[in-house]
Design a protein around this motif. Structure first.
Motif, mmCIF file in Angstrom:
data_model
loop_
_atom_site.group_PDB
_atom_site.id
_atom_site.type_symbol
_atom_site.label_atom_id
_atom_site.label_comp_id
_atom_site.label_asym_id
_atom_site.label_seq_id
_atom_site.Cartn_x
_atom_site.Cartn_y
_atom_site.Cartn_z
ATOM 1 N N SER A 144 33.413 -24.366 -37.602
ATOM 2 C CA SER A 144 34.589 -23.508 -37.585
ATOM 3 C C SER A 144 34.155 -22.100 -37.232
ATOM 4 N N ARG A 145 35.074 -21.305 -36.740
ATOM 5 C CA ARG A 145 34.735 -19.931 -36.367
ATOM 6 C C ARG A 145 34.218 -19.160 -37.565
ATOM 7 N N GLU A 146 34.713 -19.473 -38.770
ATOM 8 C CA GLU A 146 34.293 -18.759 -39.980
ATOM 9 C C GLU A 146 32.847 -19.047 -40.349
ATOM 10 N N GLN A 147 32.260 -20.114 -39.819
ATOM 11 C CA GLN A 147 30.868 -20.449 -40.118
ATOM 12 C C GLN A 147 29.881 -19.750 -39.195
ATOM 13 N N VAL A 148 30.400 -18.965 -38.269
ATOM 14 C CA VAL A 148 29.545 -18.266 -37.306
ATOM 15 C C VAL A 148 29.735 -16.764 -37.457
ATOM 16 N N SER A 149 28.653 -16.051 -37.710
ATOM 17 C CA SER A 149 28.697 -14.590 -37.769
ATOM 18 C C SER A 149 27.991 -14.024 -36.548
ATOM 19 N N VAL A 150 28.455 -12.870 -36.094
ATOM 20 C CA VAL A 150 27.904 -12.244 -34.886
ATOM 21 C C VAL A 150 27.404 -10.852 -35.236
ATOM 22 N N LEU A 151 26.130 -10.618 -34.966
ATOM 23 C CA LEU A 151 25.525 -9.308 -35.173
ATOM 24 C C LEU A 151 25.262 -8.692 -33.808
ATOM 25 N N GLN A 152 25.871 -7.539 -33.564
ATOM 26 C CA GLN A 152 25.805 -6.928 -32.230
ATOM 27 C C GLN A 152 25.039 -5.615 -32.242
ATOM 28 N N GLY A 153 24.232 -5.430 -31.219
ATOM 29 C CA GLY A 153 23.607 -4.144 -30.975
ATOM 30 C C GLY A 153 22.617 -3.678 -32.020
ATOM 31 N N ASP A 154 22.054 -4.579 -32.810
ATOM 32 C CA ASP A 154 21.052 -4.202 -33.814
ATOM 33 C C ASP A 154 19.685 -4.228 -33.148
ATOM 34 N N THR A 155 19.127 -3.060 -32.864
ATOM 35 C CA THR A 155 17.880 -2.986 -32.111
ATOM 36 C C THR A 155 16.669 -3.411 -32.925
ATOM 37 N N ASP A 156 16.810 -3.520 -34.246
ATOM 38 C CA ASP A 156 15.705 -3.997 -35.079
ATOM 39 C C ASP A 156 15.651 -5.524 -35.124
ATOM 40 N N ARG A 157 16.813 -6.168 -35.188
ATOM 41 C CA ARG A 157 16.854 -7.614 -35.391
ATOM 42 C C ARG A 157 17.226 -8.402 -34.143
ATOM 43 N N GLY A 158 18.037 -7.812 -33.295
ATOM 44 C CA GLY A 158 18.559 -8.552 -32.156
ATOM 45 C C GLY A 158 17.757 -8.378 -30.887
ATOM 46 N N PRO A 159 18.061 -9.183 -29.867
ATOM 47 C CA PRO A 159 17.381 -9.055 -28.577
ATOM 48 C C PRO A 159 17.842 -7.823 -27.819
ATOM 49 N N TYR A 160 17.073 -7.444 -26.832
ATOM 50 C CA TYR A 160 17.422 -6.281 -26.016
ATOM 51 C C TYR A 160 18.667 -6.588 -25.199
ATOM 52 N N GLY A 161 19.556 -5.601 -25.101
ATOM 53 C CA GLY A 161 20.778 -5.783 -24.333
ATOM 54 C C GLY A 161 21.266 -4.475 -23.757
ATOM 55 N N TYR A 162 22.368 -4.563 -22.999
ATOM 56 C CA TYR A 162 22.910 -3.403 -22.303
ATOM 57 C C TYR A 162 24.259 -2.949 -22.832
ATOM 58 N N GLY A 163 24.679 -3.467 -23.992
ATOM 59 C CA GLY A 163 25.948 -3.016 -24.549
ATOM 60 C C GLY A 163 27.133 -3.766 -23.978
ATOM 61 N N ASN A 164 28.293 -3.121 -24.035
ATOM 62 C CA ASN A 164 29.533 -3.798 -23.667
ATOM 63 C C ASN A 164 29.772 -3.806 -22.160
#
Length: 206
Positions: free
Chosen positions: A104-124
């Motif tokens: 279900s959607r409630e079982q999935v959490s999304v962490l965005q733009g965390d430069t310590d924990r997440g992969p490198y990205g370019y934002g929105n």
């Protein structure tokens, strides 16, 4: 364009010019007097980063990366370089990943733009949020789904191609099933089960 500029300037001037009874009038509410006015602001931002032809214009990478991780509880966490300015792409990414994993959607959490924990990205960068960031999350979720089916085939003694991920369970056609939390234990068993390598987190770039 030069055709549009006079129109935009004219409209801005019309909005900003005081008119009627509201021009410079004071607030009728008790307390210190205040003036009613109109504020005008502009934003300049690169848009359309999800389209190939825009790459050279925005000078931003037309790519992004996402990690999808199964937690000990059986819930799933998505780490993405895509950020949300309020347009709901975090919810969209959660729904895409949930669909791949039978959650279900409630079982999935999304962490965005965390430069310590997440992969490198370019934002929105506008349309890039789901077309690029969402696609990376889907690819990582598919890798995790394949791993979950392999783990479930060990527990249920069934061909992994016949394992279905649905409603938070890995199930066989005859109704036997195992939950995500138990599958996490299989993936992290010590000593490891045969048939590895095993992992509960996958990272993909799109």
């Amino acid at each position: 364009s030069r055709i549009c500029r006079p129109t935009a300037s004219w409209r801005t001037k019309r909005i900003a010019e005081p008119s009627g009874d509201h021009a410079g009038s004071k607030s009728p509410v008790p307390g210190p007097p205040s003036v009613i006015g109109v504020g005008v602001a502009f934003e300049i931002t690169p848009e359309g980063g999800g389209h190939q032809g825009k790459l050279h214009e925005t000078q931003l990478g037309n790519t992004d990366t996402a990690s999808v991780r199964l937690c000990p509880s059986g819930a799933v966490e998505v780490l993405t370089g895509v950020t949300s300015p309020g347009n709901g792409n975090d919810l969209g990414i959660a729904k895409l990943v949930a669909a791949e994993l039978g959650l279900s959607r409630e079982q999935v959490s999304v962490l965005q733009g965390d430069t310590d924990r997440g992969p490198y990205g370019y934002g929105n960068n506008s349309s890039k949020g789901l077309t690029i960031g969402g696609a990376a999350a889907v690819l990582a979720a598919r890798d995790l789904a394949g791993q979950l089916r392999r783990a479930a085939s060990l527990v249920l003694q069934e061909d992994e191609q016949r394992i279905t991920l649905l409603d938070g369970l890995a199930s066989t056609p005859d109704g036997r099933s195992v939950g995500m939390a138990r599958l996490y234990g299989v993936l992290h068993a010590s000593p490891p089960h045969p048939g590895g390598p095993w992992a509960s987190e996958f990272t993909r770039t799109y």
